[in-house]
Design an enzyme around this catalytic site. Structure first.
Site, PDB file in Angstrom:
ATOM      1  N   ALA A  60       0.810  -1.215   0.000  1.00 53.95           N
ATOM      2  CA  ALA A  60       0.000   0.000   0.000  1.00 53.95           C
ATOM      3  C   ALA A  60       0.848   1.273   0.000  1.00 53.95           C
ATOM      4  O   ALA A  60       1.672   1.463  -0.877  1.00 53.95           O
ATOM      5  CB  ALA A  60      -0.993  -0.045   1.160  1.00 53.95           C
ATOM      6  N   SER A  61       0.675   2.114   0.972  1.00 52.87           N
ATOM      7  CA  SER A  61       1.342   3.416   0.977  1.00 52.87           C
ATOM      8  C   SER A  61       2.851   3.351   1.161  1.00 52.87           C
ATOM      9  O   SER A  61       3.530   4.358   0.966  1.00 52.87           O
ATOM     10  CB  SER A  61       0.731   4.312   2.059  1.00 52.87           C
ATOM     11  OG  SER A  61      -0.546   4.740   1.622  1.00 52.87           O
TER      12      SER A  61
END
Length: 189
Positions: A60-61
């Site tokens: 993800a991030s």
């Protein structure tokens, strides 16, 4: 397995055994150049498949940190410009639109951006890209346009307008995520 790997695996096992995480894998390069890796727990709790050091996971991030470090290395090497138009390497960002709102009948009101997106904008989250889950106008745009959200990992989710002109506002945005994904999509085509 090295002594370092054994110690790391024991630490990871304590975390998974305690239920802090279902599964975890790590890799690191030690100061002496030794590469160590270890894994513990499960990669899939439904099938009880064990986590391995080569398990592919969604980070993800964390892609932002990796992308930012790689981009800055390329800037340092003179291969990327921090302040030049990023469209020189990401042509799909040459003609971005800005979402100004919606008409009375609910159609998106778009206009050309008043400036080029730069690598600096992407890295400092000031490009104008935002996540739909944190911006109601973008959420509405996705619904009206029939565009999937970025969390779906579909290529169509990359074709989004900005919500402000590049470099005019700071904020937590999808800048680095979308920039990297557009580059990755282009390389697959």
């Amino acid at each position: 397995m090295t002594n370092h790997s054994d110690r790391i695996e024991a630490l990871l096992s304590r975390a998974t055994d305690a239920g802090k995480v279902p599964g975890v894998a790590v890799a690191a390069v030690l100061p002496d150049g030794e590469i160590v890796s270890a894994a513990a727990g499960l990669r899939d709790t439904a099938s009880m498949a064990p986590m391995r050091t080569d398990t592919v996971v969604w980070i993800a991030s964390m892609t932002k940190a990796i992308t930012s470090a790689a981009a800055m290395l390329l800037v340092e090497q003179g291969k990327l410009s921090l302040d030049g138009p990023i469209a020189s390497v990401l042509p799909s960002l040459a003609a971005v639109q800005v979402l100004e709102g919606f008409t009375a009948d609910g159609a998106p009101r778009l206009r050309p951006a008043r400036g080029a997106i730069t690598l600096r904008h992407l890295l400092t989250h000031s490009s104008g890209f935002v996540y739909d889950m944190w911006n109601k106008d973008m959420g509405r745009y996705l619904e009206v346009a029939g565009t999937p959200g970025i969390i779906t990992c579909q290529d169509a989710a990359l074709d989004l307008p900005l919500v402000f002109d590049p470099g005019t506002k700071p904020g937590t945005t999808a800048s680095a995520s979308i920039g990297l994904a557009k580059r990755s999509k282009r390389s697959r085509e």
